[in-house]
Design a protein around this motif. Structure first.
Motif, PDB file in Angstrom:
ATOM      1  N   ARG A   1     -58.287 -35.453  21.138  1.00  0.00           N
ATOM      2  CA  ARG A   1     -59.442 -36.298  20.841  1.00  0.00           C
ATOM      3  C   ARG A   1     -60.730 -35.468  20.771  1.00  0.00           C
ATOM      4  NH1 ARG A   1     -56.537 -39.548  18.750  1.00  0.00           N
ATOM      5  NH2 ARG A   1     -55.483 -41.210  19.913  1.00  0.00           N
ATOM      6  N   GLU A   2     -60.846 -34.468  21.641  1.00  0.00           N
ATOM      7  CA  GLU A   2     -62.021 -33.607  21.617  1.00  0.00           C
ATOM      8  C   GLU A   2     -61.596 -32.187  21.263  1.00  0.00           C
ATOM      9  OE1 GLU A   2     -61.806 -35.773  24.595  1.00  0.00           O
ATOM     10  OE2 GLU A   2     -62.838 -37.120  23.216  1.00  0.00           O
ATOM     11  N   GLY A   3     -62.406 -31.526  20.476  1.00  0.00           N
ATOM     12  CA  GLY A   3     -62.131 -30.142  20.106  1.00  0.00           C
ATOM     13  C   GLY A   3     -63.273 -29.598  19.278  1.00  0.00           C
ATOM     14  N   ARG A   4     -63.412 -28.283  19.278  1.00  0.00           N
ATOM     15  CA  ARG A   4     -64.530 -27.641  18.570  1.00  0.00           C
ATOM     16  C   ARG A   4     -64.194 -27.333  17.115  1.00  0.00           C
ATOM     17  NH1 ARG A   4     -68.096 -29.464  21.176  1.00  0.00           N
ATOM     18  NH2 ARG A   4     -69.555 -28.038  20.172  1.00  0.00           N
ATOM     19  N   ILE A   5     -62.956 -27.612  16.713  1.00  0.00           N
ATOM     20  CA  ILE A   5     -62.552 -27.330  15.345  1.00  0.00           C
ATOM     21  C   ILE A   5     -62.511 -28.642  14.571  1.00  0.00           C
ATOM     22  CG2 ILE A   5     -60.867 -26.186  13.865  1.00  0.00           C
ATOM     23  CD1 ILE A   5     -62.127 -24.418  16.095  1.00  0.00           C
TER      24      ILE A   5
ATOM     25  N   ARG B   1     -63.216 -17.405  19.600  1.00  0.00           N
ATOM     26  CA  ARG B   1     -62.606 -17.887  20.845  1.00  0.00           C
ATOM     27  C   ARG B   1     -63.528 -17.623  22.029  1.00  0.00           C
ATOM     28  NH1 ARG B   1     -58.077 -14.075  22.342  1.00  0.00           N
ATOM     29  NH2 ARG B   1     -59.918 -12.884  22.994  1.00  0.00           N
ATOM     30  N   GLU B   2     -64.020 -16.400  22.118  1.00  0.00           N
ATOM     31  CA  GLU B   2     -64.889 -16.052  23.245  1.00  0.00           C
ATOM     32  C   GLU B   2     -66.228 -16.778  23.166  1.00  0.00           C
ATOM     33  OE1 GLU B   2     -63.844 -14.237  25.933  1.00  0.00           O
ATOM     34  OE2 GLU B   2     -62.003 -14.658  24.812  1.00  0.00           O
ATOM     35  N   ALA B   3     -66.760 -16.925  21.954  1.00  0.00           N
ATOM     36  CA  ALA B   3     -68.042 -17.612  21.799  1.00  0.00           C
ATOM     37  C   ALA B   3     -67.923 -19.079  22.184  1.00  0.00           C
ATOM     38  CB  ALA B   3     -68.534 -17.476  20.363  1.00  0.00           C
ATOM     39  N   ILE B   4     -66.829 -19.721  21.822  1.00  0.00           N
ATOM     40  CA  ILE B   4     -66.616 -21.120  22.196  1.00  0.00           C
ATOM     41  C   ILE B   4     -66.505 -21.235  23.715  1.00  0.00           C
ATOM     42  CG2 ILE B   4     -64.954 -23.025  22.093  1.00  0.00           C
ATOM     43  CD1 ILE B   4     -64.402 -22.135  19.169  1.00  0.00           C
TER      44      ILE B   4
ATOM     45  N   GLN C   1     -56.025 -16.943   9.671  1.00  0.00           N
ATOM     46  CA  GLN C   1     -55.811 -16.064  10.823  1.00  0.00           C
ATOM     47  C   GLN C   1     -56.863 -16.213  11.920  1.00  0.00           C
ATOM     48  OE1 GLN C   1     -52.919 -14.079  10.907  1.00  0.00           O
ATOM     49  NE2 GLN C   1     -52.455 -15.243   9.073  1.00  0.00           N
ATOM     50  N   LEU C   2     -57.377 -17.432  12.086  1.00  0.00           N
ATOM     51  CA  LEU C   2     -58.364 -17.686  13.131  1.00  0.00           C
ATOM     52  C   LEU C   2     -57.748 -18.398  14.331  1.00  0.00           C
ATOM     53  CD1 LEU C   2     -61.345 -18.880  10.893  1.00  0.00           C
ATOM     54  CD2 LEU C   2     -61.092 -16.649  11.998  1.00  0.00           C
ATOM     55  N   GLN C   3     -56.438 -18.327  14.469  1.00  0.00           N
ATOM     56  CA  GLN C   3     -55.740 -19.143  15.457  1.00  0.00           C
ATOM     57  C   GLN C   3     -56.090 -18.825  16.908  1.00  0.00           C
ATOM     58  OE1 GLN C   3     -54.308 -17.262  13.112  1.00  0.00           O
ATOM     59  NE2 GLN C   3     -52.562 -16.087  13.871  1.00  0.00           N
ATOM     60  N   ALA C   4     -56.771 -17.720  17.161  1.00  0.00           N
ATOM     61  CA  ALA C   4     -57.157 -17.414  18.537  1.00  0.00           C
ATOM     62  C   ALA C   4     -58.041 -18.509  19.128  1.00  0.00           C
ATOM     63  CB  ALA C   4     -57.879 -16.063  18.599  1.00  0.00           C
ATOM     64  N   VAL C   5     -58.766 -19.253  18.278  1.00  0.00           N
ATOM     65  CA  VAL C   5     -59.650 -20.306  18.790  1.00  0.00           C
ATOM     66  C   VAL C   5     -58.860 -21.374  19.546  1.00  0.00           C
ATOM     67  CG1 VAL C   5     -61.399 -19.965  17.014  1.00  0.00           C
ATOM     68  CG2 VAL C   5     -59.549 -21.606  16.606  1.00  0.00           C
ATOM     69  N   PHE C   6     -57.587 -21.546  19.194  1.00  0.00           N
ATOM     70  CA  PHE C   6     -56.801 -22.598  19.834  1.00  0.00           C
ATOM     71  C   PHE C   6     -56.355 -22.245  21.249  1.00  0.00           C
ATOM     72  CE2 PHE C   6     -55.969 -23.543  15.225  1.00  0.00           C
ATOM     73  CZ  PHE C   6     -56.798 -24.655  15.201  1.00  0.00           C
ATOM     74  N   GLU C   7     -56.702 -21.044  21.689  1.00  0.00           N
ATOM     75  CA  GLU C   7     -56.486 -20.696  23.093  1.00  0.00           C
ATOM     76  C   GLU C   7     -57.501 -21.387  24.002  1.00  0.00           C
ATOM     77  OE1 GLU C   7     -56.323 -16.440  23.554  1.00  0.00           O
ATOM     78  OE2 GLU C   7     -55.267 -16.207  21.635  1.00  0.00           O
ATOM     79  N   VAL C   8     -58.628 -21.853  23.410  1.00  0.00           N
ATOM     80  CA  VAL C   8     -59.679 -22.454  24.236  1.00  0.00           C
ATOM     81  C   VAL C   8     -60.106 -23.833  23.757  1.00  0.00           C
ATOM     82  CG1 VAL C   8     -60.607 -20.252  25.027  1.00  0.00           C
ATOM     83  CG2 VAL C   8     -61.467 -21.260  22.893  1.00  0.00           C
ATOM     84  N   THR C   9     -59.624 -24.269  22.589  1.00  0.00           N
ATOM     85  CA  THR C   9     -60.061 -25.564  22.078  1.00  0.00           C
ATOM     86  C   THR C   9     -58.987 -26.145  21.174  1.00  0.00           C
ATOM     87  OG1 THR C   9     -61.920 -26.731  21.058  1.00  0.00           O
ATOM     88  CG2 THR C   9     -61.251 -24.655  20.032  1.00  0.00           C
TER      89      THR C   9
END
Length: 823
Positions: free
Chosen positions: A488-492, A439-442, A463-471
Motif C-alpha cells: 500500500r505504501e512505497g516510494r516507487i 536505495r541509500e537515499a531513500i 536494473q534499479l532493483q536495489a531500491v526494493f531492499e528498502v521500499t
C-alpha cells in the motif's frame, strides 16, 4: 415520524416520549439552520461568481471604461480581442466553491486548471482573494486601479498571458498545453497528507492521451501517507468548433465510465430542476466527506483496498451567463462561445450593445465599495467566501516549492563506488550503481519522505532493483500473495504510462520534493512536449520574485539504442536527448557518464541541482569502469576531461567520446591503432556533460575557445557520440576548431542484429574509429599513404568478416565480447 406508532412499537414511557418530541424539535431546527446556511452560502457564491465573471469579460474586451462607469463606446474596446470566454464561467464557479470548503474546513487546498486558455477567470479570482495585490502591491493594488491593470494588460504585449503561468500566484503548471493538469495534481499531493488538490478537467482536454491515462493514478496514491485529488470534470459540451465525446454522453453513461475507473461519481447538472449552485455545494460537501472518510480509515490502520475517491461531473453551459445569441448564431451552450464572442464590438454597434448589456447584467458595482484609502472592499457575502490570506489558493506555500525544500541527505559515494583496487577497465554496471544510490537515499531520507522514483513499469528492467531492499511499489488495488515488491505504501510509483508518471514527477518537484523518471530511451520521446512545458515553467519562474529554486526534474534514459539489438529498429531512438539540447543551457543539462563511477557522481549532481531538467544517459549492461571515484568527481566539475591514462603527450590527433558504449569503442580503437600505427600519438577526451551552449559545463559555453585545451588548436578530431551526429554539430558550431571535427553517431541505421553490429551499422565501432583516426593522421602527414591504405584496408576487411560471422553464428565474435582494456 408518527409518535403514536413510535411509542407503540417500542413501548415508550412518557418520559421517553417527551425526549423524543424535544429531539424532533431540535433536529427540525438544525435541519432548518442547515437549509438557511446553504441558502446563504448559495447567495454568496452567486455574488462571488458574478464578480469573477465580470472581471473575466472585462479582461478580454476592454482597454478603457473598465468598470462600466458609463455606457461602452467603440473606443473602449481593445484593438485585438484575444482570450477564451467559454470556459471562464466554469472556472469561476469551481473556484468559488473551493473557497467555500477552505473557509468551512480550514484545510490546505490547491486548484489546478486544466482547460487551456481560461486565465482571465484565474486572474479574476486571484485578484478578488487578494493574492495578486499581495505579490504585486505596486502594480496590482487592491483597488479599482488594480482591477483596471489586469483588464488592460490581459493578452496585450508584455502583459498577462491567456493561460496559467508561473507569474501568477498559486500556479504550478504552465497551462499552454492540454492534458497535464490531473497528473500534476496527483504528483503534488504525494507526501502532502493534508493537501487536497482540486483539478478542473475540461471535457475537450479529457480526450488527450496524457489526461486519459491520468485517471489511473487512483491506483497508486496511498490515502495514508498522501493527500487527495478531487477531479472536477467540466462538461460544457464543446471544443473549439465541435462537440466533445463526454458532452454527448448521458449522465448514466458518464457515471458508468468513471465508476469503472474506480471513482465515486457525483453529477452536477444545470438541466436539473434543483439550483446548480445548491447541487454543487452539496456535491463538494459530499466529496469532502468521502475524502476525509477514506483518509481517516487508512490513517487509523484499516487496509483501504481500492479507495473510491470522489469525482464531480459538472455540467454547465459553455459560455454560461454570456450573450446567448448574436448574428443569428447560438452562443451560450455552443462551440461558438469558445473564444471571443460578439467580436466586432470596436466597429459593430449591435455587438457593442450586446457587450454593454452583458457586462451590466453582472451588477458589478453592487458587489464592492471604495474605502477611504481608495482600496476596495467586496460585499460582505463575497468576503465571507475569501479565505484567510495565508489560506488562499494563490498563497498556498506548496505552489512555491522552493519555500519548503529540505535538502536530501546524500549517500556516501565512497561506500558505493568501485574502489581504486578495481583494475582500470574491469567491468561494472552503471544502472545497478544508480539503483544502490537510490536505495541509500531513500533509506537516509525516510523521515523526510521527500524522494520518489516514477518508473513506467521498468524499475527491474532498467536494473534499479536495489531500491526494493528498502521500499516497495505503491499500489492501492488488490494485491496477490505472489506479487513482488508491491504494498500500500512505497516510494516507487510504477505504471506503464510515461505521460502520467512524468506529469506526477512535475507536480512532485515543483512542490519542493525530489524525483527521478527512469525509462527506455527509445520511448522517452512520448513525454517530449511535457518536458518542454516543464522547462518553460522553470525558465519563466526565474524572474518571478516570489518563486524560489525547486529540485530538478531528473530524467534517466536507459535501455539505450546500442543494446536494443534484439528488439530491433523500433527501440533505437535518442530523440529526447536531441530535443532537450535545444533548450536554454541554464535550464537543461544532459549528463552522459562514461562508466559506473561517473554514473554515481552524476546521479548525485542531478539531485543537488536546482531549477533544471537533467537528462542522464546510462546503459544497463556490463561495461568497463574507467575512472576512480576521485577522477569521476574531477571530470564532473567541468563535464569534459582529457584521460591521461589513455593519452599520449603532444598528440597528432584527438579522439573524443560522449556516451558509455561509444567510449568503450573509442578505447578499443586506441588499442588497435597503437598496435598498427605506434608512431601516431593520440589524445583521448571524454565529454560527459552537454548543454545547448556546447560541450562541457557552461564555462565552455561562455568561452568556447577554452576547448582548445582539450582538442588542441590545429589537430584533427574524431568525435564518437551516443546520439545523432547533428546534435554535436550544432553544439560546436561556435567553436573555431569545428572544421577539424569528424563527428560520428547514430544515423538511423538499425535492425534486429547483434550489439556490436549496432555500432557497425552506424559507423561508431572501433574499426570505424581507427579508419577515421588513420585518415586524420594521414592528413597531418604523420603516416604515409601506404600506411593509411594498409590500416584502412584491414579495418574494412574486419567489418566484412564481422558481418559474415554474425550471419553464421548469430552472436558477436569472441574478440568483441571478451575484449579487455590494455595500455
Amino acid at each position: 415520524m408518527d409518535t403514536d406508532i413510535y411509542t407503540h412499537n417500542v413501548g415508550c414511557s412518557s418520559a421517553l416520549l417527551v425526549f423524543w418530541k424535544v429531539h424532533q424539535s431540535l433536529s427540525s431546527s438544525y435541519s432548518l439552520r442547515l437549509v438557511m446556511s446553504l441558502q446563504h452560502e448559495v447567495k454568496a457564491l452567486k455574488k462571488f461568481v458574478r464578480a469573477a465573471n465580470y472581471l473575466s469579460v472585462s479582461q478580454i474586451y476592454l482597454k478603457d471604461n473598465l468598470l462600466l462607469e458609463r455606457p461602452l463606446q467603440h473606443t473602449d474596446i481593445k484593438p485585438r480581442l484575444l482570450g477564451h470566454w467559454g470556459t471562464c464561467p466554469g472556472i469561476n464557479f469551481l473556484y468559488a466553491n473551493v473557497n467555500r470548503l477552505i473557509v468551512k474546513h480550514q484545510r490546505d487546498f490547491m486548484c489546478l486548471i486544466g482547460p487551456g486558455h481560461g486565465f482571465p477567470a484565474v486572474q479574476a479570482n486571484l485578484f478578488i482573494e487578494g493574492s495578486l495585490s499581495h505579490y504585486y502591491p505596486d502594480v496590482i493594488p487592491y483597488s479599482e486601479e488594480g482591477m483596471k491593470d489586469i483588464c488592460r494588460k490581459f493578452s496585450q504585449a508584455y502583459g498577462y498571458p491567456s493561460h496559467a503561468n508561473p507569474e501568477a500566484p498559486g500556479q504550478i503548471l504552465e497551462g499552454g498545453e492540454l492534458g497535464y493538469a490531473l497528473a500534476v495534481a496527483w504528483g503534488a499531493v504525494l507526501d502532502n497528507p493534508e493537501l487536497i488538490a482540486v483539478c478542473l478537467v475540461g471535457d475537450g482536454e479529457s480526450e488527450t492521451g496524457p489526461l486519459a491515462a491520468s485517471w489511473y493514478a487512483n491506483r497508486l496514491v496511498s490515502p495514508k501517507e498522501s493527500g487527495a485529488v478531487l477531479p472536477v470534470l467540466h462538461i460544457n459540451g464543446y471544443k473549439i468548433s465541435g462537440p466533445t465525446r463526454l458532452g454527448r454522453m448521458s449522465n448514466e453513461e458518464i457515471t458508468q465510465e468513471f465508476t469503472g475507473l474506480g471513482y465515486h461519481v457525483l453529477v452536477v447538472d444545470d438541466e436539473r430542476e434543483e439550483d446548480i449552485y445548491e447541487q454543487m455545494a452539496k456535491a463538494m460537501d459530499e466529496a469532502y466527506a468521502i475524502i476525509a472518510d477514506i483518509q481517516q480509515r487508512a490513517r487509523n490502520g484499516e487496509d483501504v483496498e481500492c479507495p473510491r475517491w470522489p469525482l464531480i461531473a459538472m455540467k454547465t453551459a459553455k459560455g454560461w451567463t454570456g450573450t446567448k445569441e448574436a448574428d443569428g448564431k447560438k452562443l451560450e451552450g455552443n462551440c461558438d462561445s469558445h473564444q471571443v464572442i460578439v467580436n466586432q464590438c470596436a466597429e459593430n454597434p449591435e455587438h457593442l450593445q450586446l457587450l454593454n448589456e452583458w457586462l451590466a447584467s453582472y451588477g458589478f458595482h453592487e458587489l464592492y465599495r471604495i474605502c477611504d484609502d481608495q482600496s476596495i472592499e467586496f460585499d460582505d457575502d463575497i468576503r465571507g467566501l475569501i479565505p484567510a490570506p495565508e489560506q488562499t489558493m494563490g498563497r498556498q506555500k506548496l505552489s512555491y516549492g522552493g519555500e519548503v525544500v529540505e535538502d536530501l541527505v546524500l549517500p556516501d559515494l565512497t561506500a558505493l563506488a568501485y574502489g581504486n583496487d578495481v583494475p582500470r577497465g574491469e567491468r561494472g554496471y552503471s544502472m545497478l550503481k544508480m539503483g544502490e544510490w537510490l536505495r541509500e537515499a531513500i533509506r537516509l531520507n525516510e523521515v523526510k519522505s521527500n524522494l520518489r522514483v516514477f518508473s513506467p513499469d521498468e524499475t527491474y528492467s532498467n536494473q534499479l532493483q536495489a531500491v526494493f531492499e528498502v521500499t516497495n511499489r505503491s499500489w492501492q488495488w488488490p494485491i496477490k500473495s505472489w506479487d513482488q515488491d508491491i504494498a500500500r505504501e512505497g516510494r516507487i510509483i510504477e505504471l506503464l504510462s510515461e505521460n502520467l508518471l512524468f506529469g506526477m514527477l512535475h507536480g512532485y518537484t515543483v512542490t519542493g520534493r525530489f524525483g527521478m523518471f527512469p525509462t527506455y530511451e527509445s520511448f522517452a520521446q512520448v513525454i517530449a512536449s511535457m518536458a518542454d512545458q516543464y522547462c518553460k515553467y522553470i525558465h519563466a519562474s526565474q524572474d518571478v520574485h516570489f518563486r524560489k529554486p525547486v529540485p530538478s526534474c531528473n530524467v534517466v534514459l536507459s535501455s539505450l539504442l546500442e543494446r536494443q539489438d534484439h528488439n530491433g529498429y523500433s527501440h533505437q531512438n535518442p530523440s529526447l536527448l536531441a530535443s532537450m539540447l535545444e533548450k536554454h543551457p541554464k535550464i537543461v543539462s544532459a549528463y552522459l557518464p562514461a562508466d559506473a563511477n561517473s554514473t554515481l557522481v552524476y546521479t548525485e549532481k542531478a539531485f543537488v541541482d536546482r531549477d533544471k531538467l537533467n537528462v542522464v544517459v546510462a546503459g544497463k549492461k556490463e561495461l568497463p569502469v574507467w575512472l576512480t571515484l576521485e577522477e569521476a568527481c574531477q571530470q564532473a566539475q567541468d563535464g569534459i576531461m582529457t584521460w591521461d591514462f589513455a593519452s599520449d603527450e603532444d598528440p597528432d590527433v584527438v579522439l573524443a567520446g560522449c556516451g558509455d558504449y561509444v567510449t568503450q569503442e573509442c578505447l578499443a580503437a586506441l588499442v588497435l591503432i597503437r598496435e598498427r600505427l605506434p608512431q601516431v600519438k593520440v589524445r583521448f577526451v571524454s565529454v560527459t556533460e552537454l548543454t545547448s551552449g556546447g560541450l562541457g559545463s557552461l564555462k565552455y559555453a561562455d568561452k568556447p575557445y577554452l576547448l582548445d585545451e582539450f582538442f588542441t588548436k590545429d589537430k584533427g578530431v574524431v568525435f564518437n557520440f551516443h546520439g545523432y551526429p547533428n546534435t554535436i554539430k550544432k553544439l560546436v558550431f561556435n567553436y573555431a576548431g569545428v572544421k577539424r571535427f569528424r563527428i560520428k553517431g547514430y544515423e538511423e541505421n538499425g535492425s534486429t542484429t547483434t550489439p556490436f553490429d549496432m555500432g557497425v551499422r552506424n559507423g561508431t565501432s572501433r574499426y570505424h574509429m581507427v579508419i577515421d583516426l588513420a585518415y586524420k593522421a594521414f592528413q597531418q602527414g604523420v603516416i604515409s599513404e601506404d600506411e593509411h591504405a594498409t590500416v584502412t584496408t584491414e579495418m574494412l576487411r574486419r567489418l566484412v568478416e564481422h558481418k559474415e560471422y554474425i550471419l553464421k553464428h548469430g552472436v558477436d565474435p569472441e574478440e568483441i565480447n571478451d575484449w579487455q582494456w590494455q595500455r
